[in-house]
Write an enzyme that holds these catalytic residues in place. Structure first.
Site, PDB file in Angstrom:
ATOM      1  N   LYS A  53       0.803  -1.176   0.127  1.00  0.00           N
ATOM      2  CA  LYS A  53      -0.135  -0.071  -0.084  1.00  0.00           C
ATOM      3  C   LYS A  53       1.082   1.362   0.177  1.00  0.00           C
ATOM      4  O   LYS A  53       0.540   2.251  -0.690  1.00  0.00           O
ATOM      5  CB  LYS A  53      -1.001  -0.015   1.211  1.00  0.00           C
ATOM      6  CG  LYS A  53      -1.862  -1.216   1.093  1.00  0.00           C
ATOM      7  CD  LYS A  53      -2.736  -1.317   2.229  1.00  0.00           C
ATOM      8  CE  LYS A  53      -3.754  -2.665   2.217  1.00  0.00           C
ATOM      9  NZ  LYS A  53      -4.501  -3.060   3.246  1.00  0.00           N
ATOM     10  N   GLN A  97      -4.864  -1.973   9.458  1.00  0.00           N
ATOM     11  CA  GLN A  97      -4.719  -3.391   9.010  1.00  0.00           C
ATOM     12  C   GLN A  97      -5.122  -4.412   9.766  1.00  0.00           C
ATOM     13  O   GLN A  97      -4.720  -4.633  10.876  1.00  0.00           O
ATOM     14  CB  GLN A  97      -3.311  -3.537   8.684  1.00  0.00           C
ATOM     15  CG  GLN A  97      -2.884  -4.690   7.773  1.00  0.00           C
ATOM     16  CD  GLN A  97      -3.600  -4.745   6.326  1.00  0.00           C
ATOM     17  OE1 GLN A  97      -3.359  -3.744   5.887  1.00  0.00           O
ATOM     18  NE2 GLN A  97      -4.032  -5.863   5.880  1.00  0.00           N
ATOM     19  N   ASP A 120     -11.449   2.171   3.460  1.00  0.00           N
ATOM     20  CA  ASP A 120     -11.765   0.618   3.204  1.00  0.00           C
ATOM     21  C   ASP A 120     -13.013   0.347   3.108  1.00  0.00           C
ATOM     22  O   ASP A 120     -13.668  -0.686   2.667  1.00  0.00           O
ATOM     23  CB  ASP A 120     -11.292   0.050   4.695  1.00  0.00           C
ATOM     24  CG  ASP A 120     -10.046  -0.939   4.602  1.00  0.00           C
ATOM     25  OD1 ASP A 120      -9.611  -1.046   3.264  1.00  0.00           O
ATOM     26  OD2 ASP A 120      -9.333  -1.116   5.494  1.00  0.00           O
TER      27      ASP A 120
END
Ligand code: NDP
Length: 284
Positions: A53, A97, A120
């Site tokens: 990322k 995460q 997200d």
């Protein structure tokens, strides 16, 4: 029939070029999209994802901020860091995460991220917006699947779509996105009786199960579009999906490979969502 390969790597590369162009435009207005990624603990796979990322941000001209916290960090400390990032005007996207250690309430963490920075697309407010077809951040893997189909010229309205798997991050939202585009959607899961009865009706089959080679040629209809979300290791330790690629590709009309299928789209859509957030921040 030998299936056409839906090449996610190429489609992702094309999308990333378009994102980089938009990032440049935004920078000329004085705004650089910024993504903050919080990594708790030393999970090896998570570290690999987080590094990818960061790399994607760099390549597209975005800022990335990696915040590493120890495994034993308290829930309070994590929530306080998220609160700080919620108020940071240079940060447009916040991502924690997953998975996070068991002593921290995952639900609380997701809900503490501002829905305006939830790139997200996991916050219940954004899930509700997705369900009601409003402007929102769509969850990255499901969104990536829809882009793969669009870029491959595959129509959705009126099609029978069968999603195998009902997780909150893949199965459930991808079915909703198909429904929003007027498909007739069936969800299958571990309690489904006679899986093949359902999967054989699928014009488009999405496999998000997490079991290597779970979907075989017997599960699919001739000419079906098969989307393999799985990222697994087979007995030989080789990366593979949920679909028995060799036999299914002899029967399907289209198929995504693993790797180079759905995988590259996930980070691409994360970049897209961060750009979208930065763009929208200008009007606030
Ligand atoms: P989960 O483990 O959260 O969900 C798996 C789903 O599969 C569950 O809904 C489960 O049913 C269902 N399932 C399990 N066994 C069966 C069975 N025998 N028959 C029918 N359904 C079954 O996984 P995720 O959704 O998080 O991930 C799925 C796969 O996708 C994994 O390989 C993961 O690594 C990969 N993945 C890939 C991404 C990418 O970017 N390409 C992103 C995210 C995930 P039940 O609900 O009843 O337990």
């Amino acid at each position: 029939m030998t299936a056409k390969i839906i090449n996610g790597k190429d489609i992702a590369a094309k999308k990333r070029i378009a994102i980089a162009v938009e990032v440049k435009k935004l920078k000329s207005k004085g705004v650089t999209p910024g993504l903050a990624v919080i990594l708790v603990g030393n999970n090896h796979a998570s570290l690999t994802y987080v590094k990818s990322k960061e790399k994607a941000c760099r390549e597209l001209g975005m800022n990335s901020l990696l915040i590493e916290m120890p495994e034993e960090v308290s829930e309070e400390e994590l929530l306080s860091k998220i609160e700080e990032l919620n108020g940071d005007t240079k940060i447009h996207g916040i991502l924690v995460q997953l998975p996070i250690p068991k002593h921290i309430d995952e639900k609380k963490v997701i809900e503490s991220i501002s829905p305006l920075k939830d790139v997200d697309g996991f916050h219940p407010i954004n899930i509700g917006r997705m369900m009601t077809g409003q402007n929102t951040f769509l969850p990255c893997t499901p969104y990536g699947i829809m882009v793969l189909l669009e870029e491959s010229g595959i129509s959705i309205a009126g099609k029978n779509v069968v999603v195998v798997g009902r997780s909150n991050i893949v199965g459930k939202p991808v079915g909703q996105l198909f429904l929003n585009q007027h498909a007739t959607v069936t969800y299958c899961h571990s309690k489904t009786r006679d899986l093949k009865l359902h999967t054989n009706q699928a014009d488009i089959l999405v496999a998000a199960v997490g079991i290597p080679n779970f979907i075989t040629a017997e599960h699919i209809k001739e000419g079906a579009v098969v989307i393999d979300v799985g990222i697994n290791r087979n007995e030989a330790g080789k990366l593979c999906g949920d679909v028995a690629f060799d036999e299914v590709s002899e029967k399907a009309g289209y198929i995504t490979p693993v790797p180079k299928g759905v995988g590259p789209m996930t980070i691409t859509m994360l970049m897209y969502n961060t750009l979208k957030s930065a763009n929208e921040s200008i009007d606030r």
